[in-house]
Scaffold this motif. Structure first.
Motif, PDB file in Angstrom:
ATOM      1  N   GLY A  12       0.703  -1.251  -0.146  1.00  0.00           N
ATOM      2  CA  GLY A  12      -0.030  -0.186   0.085  1.00  0.00           C
ATOM      3  C   GLY A  12       1.013   1.158  -0.188  1.00  0.00           C
ATOM      4  O   GLY A  12       1.880   1.484   0.852  1.00  0.00           O
ATOM      5  N   PRO A  15      -0.633   7.503   2.147  1.00  0.00           N
ATOM      6  CA  PRO A  15       0.395   8.273   2.992  1.00  0.00           C
ATOM      7  C   PRO A  15       1.022   7.588   3.915  1.00  0.00           C
ATOM      8  O   PRO A  15       2.108   7.717   4.410  1.00  0.00           O
ATOM      9  N   ALA A  16       0.344   6.458   4.476  1.00  0.00           N
ATOM     10  CA  ALA A  16       1.088   5.383   5.616  1.00  0.00           C
ATOM     11  C   ALA A  16       2.149   4.807   4.776  1.00  0.00           C
ATOM     12  O   ALA A  16       3.142   4.700   5.597  1.00  0.00           O
ATOM     13  N   ASP A  35       2.064  -1.518  -4.378  1.00  0.00           N
ATOM     14  CA  ASP A  35       0.855  -1.025  -4.616  1.00  0.00           C
ATOM     15  C   ASP A  35       0.392  -1.778  -5.820  1.00  0.00           C
ATOM     16  O   ASP A  35       0.872  -1.573  -7.038  1.00  0.00           O
ATOM     17  N   HIS A  36      -1.021  -2.176  -5.902  1.00  0.00           N
ATOM     18  CA  HIS A  36      -1.645  -2.496  -6.866  1.00  0.00           C
ATOM     19  C   HIS A  36      -2.003  -1.569  -8.171  1.00  0.00           C
ATOM     20  O   HIS A  36      -2.301  -1.860  -8.978  1.00  0.00           O
ATOM     21  N   ARG A  41      -2.917   8.063  -8.965  1.00  0.00           N
ATOM     22  CA  ARG A  41      -4.108   7.485  -8.879  1.00  0.00           C
ATOM     23  C   ARG A  41      -5.068   8.186  -7.987  1.00  0.00           C
ATOM     24  O   ARG A  41      -4.658   8.960  -6.985  1.00  0.00           O
ATOM     25  N   LYS A  43      -8.204   8.631  -5.079  1.00  0.00           N
ATOM     26  CA  LYS A  43      -8.626   8.245  -3.916  1.00  0.00           C
ATOM     27  C   LYS A  43      -9.466   9.080  -3.095  1.00  0.00           C
ATOM     28  O   LYS A  43      -9.422  10.138  -3.172  1.00  0.00           O
ATOM     29  N   GLY A  46     -11.586  14.043   1.188  1.00  0.00           N
ATOM     30  CA  GLY A  46     -11.816  15.578   0.852  1.00  0.00           C
ATOM     31  C   GLY A  46     -10.339  16.203   0.516  1.00  0.00           C
ATOM     32  O   GLY A  46     -10.428  17.357  -0.015  1.00  0.00           O
ATOM     33  N   GLY A  47      -9.195  15.617   0.681  1.00  0.00           N
ATOM     34  CA  GLY A  47      -8.024  16.016   0.580  1.00  0.00           C
ATOM     35  C   GLY A  47      -7.749  17.435   1.514  1.00  0.00           C
ATOM     36  O   GLY A  47      -6.835  18.170   1.069  1.00  0.00           O
ATOM     37  N   LEU A  48      -8.156  17.469   2.953  1.00  0.00           N
ATOM     38  CA  LEU A  48      -8.054  18.448   3.683  1.00  0.00           C
ATOM     39  C   LEU A  48      -6.757  18.163   4.257  1.00  0.00           C
ATOM     40  O   LEU A  48      -6.553  17.268   4.967  1.00  0.00           O
ATOM     41  N   ARG A  99      -5.971  14.015  -3.693  1.00  0.00           N
ATOM     42  CA  ARG A  99      -5.305  12.792  -3.565  1.00  0.00           C
ATOM     43  C   ARG A  99      -4.371  12.420  -4.714  1.00  0.00           C
ATOM     44  O   ARG A  99      -3.363  11.746  -4.575  1.00  0.00           O
ATOM     45  N   MET A 155      -5.850  -6.230   2.778  1.00  0.00           N
ATOM     46  CA  MET A 155      -5.835  -7.657   2.662  1.00  0.00           C
ATOM     47  C   MET A 155      -4.886  -8.367   3.852  1.00  0.00           C
ATOM     48  O   MET A 155      -5.245  -9.494   4.102  1.00  0.00           O
ATOM     49  N   ASP A 268      -5.294   3.664   7.764  1.00  0.00           N
ATOM     50  CA  ASP A 268      -6.548   3.254   7.995  1.00  0.00           C
ATOM     51  C   ASP A 268      -6.534   1.633   8.047  1.00  0.00           C
ATOM     52  O   ASP A 268      -7.494   1.093   8.695  1.00  0.00           O
ATOM     53  N   GLY A 280      -7.490  11.525   8.422  1.00  0.00           N
ATOM     54  CA  GLY A 280      -6.767  10.245   8.446  1.00  0.00           C
ATOM     55  C   GLY A 280      -5.405  10.382   7.863  1.00  0.00           C
ATOM     56  O   GLY A 280      -4.440   9.522   8.154  1.00  0.00           O
ATOM     57  N   ILE A 281      -5.138  11.524   7.157  1.00  0.00           N
ATOM     58  CA  ILE A 281      -3.759  11.520   6.565  1.00  0.00           C
ATOM     59  C   ILE A 281      -2.677  11.682   7.609  1.00  0.00           C
ATOM     60  O   ILE A 281      -1.739  11.094   7.485  1.00  0.00           O
TER      61      ILE A 281
HETATM   62  C1  LIG Z   1     -14.909  10.153   1.827  1.00  0.00           C
HETATM   63  C2  LIG Z   1     -13.746  10.568   2.494  1.00  0.00           C
HETATM   64  C3  LIG Z   1     -13.128  11.692   2.884  1.00  0.00           C
HETATM   65  C4  LIG Z   1     -11.923  11.968   3.657  1.00  0.00           C
HETATM   66  N1  LIG Z   1     -11.395  13.179   3.928  1.00  0.00           N
HETATM   67  C5  LIG Z   1     -10.186  13.432   4.377  1.00  0.00           C
HETATM   68  C6  LIG Z   1      -9.586  14.606   4.542  1.00  0.00           C
HETATM   69  O1  LIG Z   1     -10.192  15.773   3.971  1.00  0.00           O
HETATM   70  N2  LIG Z   1      -8.609  14.511   5.166  1.00  0.00           N
HETATM   71  C7  LIG Z   1      -8.099  13.783   5.747  1.00  0.00           C
HETATM   72  O2  LIG Z   1      -6.992  13.746   6.300  1.00  0.00           O
HETATM   73  N3  LIG Z   1      -8.288  12.476   5.771  1.00  0.00           N
HETATM   74  C8  LIG Z   1      -9.539  12.152   5.247  1.00  0.00           C
HETATM   75  N4  LIG Z   1     -10.207  10.907   4.823  1.00  0.00           N
HETATM   76  C9  LIG Z   1      -9.253   9.851   5.495  1.00  0.00           C
HETATM   77  C10 LIG Z   1      -8.136   9.618   4.596  1.00  0.00           C
HETATM   78  O3  LIG Z   1      -8.427   9.450   3.384  1.00  0.00           O
HETATM   79  C11 LIG Z   1      -7.478   8.175   5.038  1.00  0.00           C
HETATM   80  O4  LIG Z   1      -7.402   8.066   6.314  1.00  0.00           O
HETATM   81  C12 LIG Z   1      -5.926   8.032   4.489  1.00  0.00           C
HETATM   82  O5  LIG Z   1      -6.106   7.844   3.111  1.00  0.00           O
HETATM   83  C13 LIG Z   1      -5.510   6.867   4.987  1.00  0.00           C
HETATM   84  O6  LIG Z   1      -4.201   6.784   4.382  1.00  0.00           O
HETATM   85  P1  LIG Z   1      -3.545   5.231   4.210  1.00  0.00           P
HETATM   86  O7  LIG Z   1      -2.476   5.272   3.572  1.00  0.00           O
HETATM   87  O8  LIG Z   1      -3.904   4.513   5.560  1.00  0.00           O
HETATM   88  O9  LIG Z   1      -4.536   4.407   3.068  1.00  0.00           O
HETATM   89  P2  LIG Z   1      -5.034   4.625   1.543  1.00  0.00           P
HETATM   90  O10 LIG Z   1      -4.786   6.077   1.293  1.00  0.00           O
HETATM   91  O11 LIG Z   1      -6.246   4.181   1.530  1.00  0.00           O
HETATM   92  O12 LIG Z   1      -3.945   3.936   0.753  1.00  0.00           O
HETATM   93  C14 LIG Z   1      -3.952   2.674   0.783  1.00  0.00           C
HETATM   94  C15 LIG Z   1      -3.118   2.005  -0.497  1.00  0.00           C
HETATM   95  O13 LIG Z   1      -3.112   0.638  -0.469  1.00  0.00           O
HETATM   96  C16 LIG Z   1      -3.428   0.526  -1.941  1.00  0.00           C
HETATM   97  N5  LIG Z   1      -3.804  -1.116  -1.554  1.00  0.00           N
HETATM   98  C17 LIG Z   1      -5.008  -1.504  -1.341  1.00  0.00           C
HETATM   99  N6  LIG Z   1      -5.243  -2.735  -1.338  1.00  0.00           N
HETATM  100  C18 LIG Z   1      -4.087  -3.297  -2.023  1.00  0.00           C
HETATM  101  C19 LIG Z   1      -3.659  -4.642  -2.206  1.00  0.00           C
HETATM  102  N7  LIG Z   1      -4.410  -5.589  -2.091  1.00  0.00           N
HETATM  103  N8  LIG Z   1      -2.364  -4.897  -2.671  1.00  0.00           N
HETATM  104  C20 LIG Z   1      -1.683  -3.743  -2.945  1.00  0.00           C
HETATM  105  N9  LIG Z   1      -1.826  -2.467  -2.686  1.00  0.00           N
HETATM  106  C21 LIG Z   1      -3.313  -2.286  -2.159  1.00  0.00           C
HETATM  107  C22 LIG Z   1      -4.352   1.460  -2.455  1.00  0.00           C
HETATM  108  O14 LIG Z   1      -4.202   1.235  -3.965  1.00  0.00           O
HETATM  109  C23 LIG Z   1      -3.702   2.749  -1.751  1.00  0.00           C
HETATM  110  O15 LIG Z   1      -3.037   3.196  -2.636  1.00  0.00           O
HETATM  111  C24 LIG Z   1     -11.426  10.746   4.141  1.00  0.00           C
HETATM  112  C25 LIG Z   1     -12.011   9.425   3.910  1.00  0.00           C
HETATM  113  C26 LIG Z   1     -12.991   9.455   3.199  1.00  0.00           C
HETATM  114  C27 LIG Z   1     -13.627   7.985   2.605  1.00  0.00           C
END
Ligand SMILES: Cc1cc2nc3c(=O)[nH]c(=O)nc-3n(C[C@H](O)[C@H](O)[C@H](O)COP(=O)(O)OP(=O)(O)OC[C@H]3O[C@@H](n4cnc5c(N)ncnc54)[C@H](O)[C@@H]3O)c2cc1C
Length: 390
Positions: A12, A15-16, A35-36, A41, A43, A46-48, A99, A155, A268, A280-281
């Motif tokens: 994945g 941001p994490a 990343d798949h 790409r 996502k 809100g992008g805040l 994003r 997963m 997440d 969540g970012i």
């Molecule tokens: C509607 C909505 C609005 C939001 N607005 C905000 C906001 O404004 N500000 C904010 O701070 N947070 C916001 N969030 C929360 C924020 O989007 C997430 O908390 C944040 O993206 C988490 O980052 P992450 O890296 O954990 O996961 P993600 O950003 O979801 O990244 C996960 C990555 O893993 C990859 N992946 C998934 N499954 C697989 C697999 N099987 N194999 C390989 N790769 C895989 C995906 O392609 C993706 O690139 C919002 C969420 C939602 C749903």
């Protein structure tokens, strides 16, 4: 087939994952970032970008966040189910990004630091006992520590616990990208603190489009589409003409023990989202960073299985904040308190400012809890309906 060996494999590249890979590479580890999807790409988000996100980014990447575009907003208008609650013109700065741009920028930073770029590669098999990942193209990738940064539908979490999240406690958000009509400078952020049950609505005007959405606890919102349609109607937008996109969002249900031995969940995938603001970012990047540091310690000591213990220890401040936020959020969202919160919000600039600071990531929940306890009598007076003086 012989595996290509890495100290750390990150699945994945949001941001994490990008923060984890960048930190691991900077610590001298051999790290692969899978990343798949191919970047850039999309996502749903809100992008805040809050002050907290900016601070964490700078701490992790050793430079200020300079993604383009990143739009600063100082004006925010609050409402309650469409009823105006007040406008703040000198808000602590909030930033808006897409994003598509942000995540691509983060991945490029991680790769520039030395992470092996395996984006655009899907995982076919996750073989935890053998400590290897098999990619769809047939490559075998071995690891000392695996970091699951694969988002809400993780997963890696599914492989550990049988499911990615608990449907009874998950949040859900709907969004559209509406065309921009006014100049980006003129339009401020809008937040409706009751557009959904146990959640809210947002309108984030950006240069290219306006991101409009509602989100809240899934179990409390049996018809999120109706909530979204009502919110859009308040913005003068006909919902019938829009295509809603939806995604789950962890909203208070974080994993107390995020992983197992040499497998760590971040962002997440570990449920690390603010249960009041939905931010969540910031926690995604921070948890990615501390997971990589925990992995580096464990690998240096040649005991990769101790990575989780170290990671949990370092996660304590985030878990503490989420615990307090879970305690406070009924005051805002529970039906019996909601009108009281609306009254307090409408009549007190202190309440509005504190909420705004929270939204902007400028205050931590420990301080808010202390302020609430200290000012409890005044808070209760504000929340209660005012009596007729006669
Ligand atoms: C509607 C909505 C609005 C939001 N607005 C905000 C906001 O404004 N500000 C904010 O701070 N947070 C916001 N969030 C929360 C924020 O989007 C997430 O908390 C944040 O993206 C988490 O980052 P992450 O890296 O954990 O996961 P993600 O950003 O979801 O990244 C996960 C990555 O893993 C990859 N992946 C998934 N499954 C697989 C697999 N099987 N194999 C390989 N790769 C895989 C995906 O392609 C993706 O690139 C919002 C969420 C939602 C749903």
């Amino acid at each position: 087939m012989a595996a290509q060996e890495f100290d750390v494999v990150v699945i994945g590249a949001g941001p994490a994952g990008a923060a984890a890979a960048a930190t691991a590479a900077a610590a001298g580890l051999n790290v692969a970032l899978i990343d798949h999807k191919t970047f850039p790409r999309d996502k749903l988000c809100g992008g805040l970008i809050t002050g907290r996100s900016l601070r964490y980014f700078e701490e992790i990447f050793d430079e200020p966040l300079s993604v383009d575009p990143l739009e600063r907003k100082d004006r925010i208008a609050f409402s309650y189910q469409g009823r105006p609650l007040g406008v703040i013109d000198d808000a602590p700065p909030l930033y808006l990004s897409m994003r598509w741009d942000l995540d691509h920028y983060l991945v490029r930073r991680a790769v520039a630091r030395g992470a092996a770029d395996m984006t655009g590669q899907a995982v076919a098999v996750l073989d935890m006992p053998a400590r290897r990942v098999v990619l769809k193209d047939g490559r075998h990738i071995g690891y000392g520590v695996l970091i699951g940064a694969d988002g809400v539908n993780s997963m890696v979490a599914r492989a550990l616990y049988g499911k990615s999240f608990d449907r009874a406690r998950i949040g859900f958000g709907l969004e559209i990208e509406a065309p921009r009509e006014e100049s980006p400078e003129a339009a401020g952020i809008q937040v409706d603190i009751a557009a959904a049950r146990w959640g809210y609505g947002w309108c984030f005007p950006k240069g290219c489009s306006t991101t409009i959405g509602v989100g809240g606890l899934l179990a409390e919102n049996h018809d999120m589409k109706a909530a979204m349609s009502a919110y859009l109607a308040g913005q003068g937008i006909d919902a019938e003409a829009c295509r809603f996109r939806g995604q789950f969002l962890p909203f208070g249900d974080y994993r107390k023990n995020p992983g197992n031995g040499n497998v760590l969940l971040v962002g997440d995938a570990a449920g690390l989202v603010d249960p009041i603001t939905g931010e969540g970012i910031a926690y995604a990047m921070k948890s990615g960073q501390i997971a990589a540091l925990a992995a580096a310690d464990a690998i240096l000591q040649r005991r990769p299985d101790t990575a989780l213990k170290e990671y949990r220890y370092r996660l304590r401040p985030i878990h503490r904040s989420l615990r307090i936020a879970n305690m406070l959020r009924p005051l805002i969202f529970r039906r019996g308190f909601q009108r009281g919160f609306e009254r307090a919000f409408r009549s007190s600039s202190t309440v509005r400012r504190q909420f705004l600071k929270l939204l902007a990531g400028e205050v931590e929940y420990g301080a808010i809890l202390a302020a609430c306890v200290w000012r409890l009598p005044r808070l209760l007076r504000l929340m209660l309906p005012s009596r007729d003086p006669r």
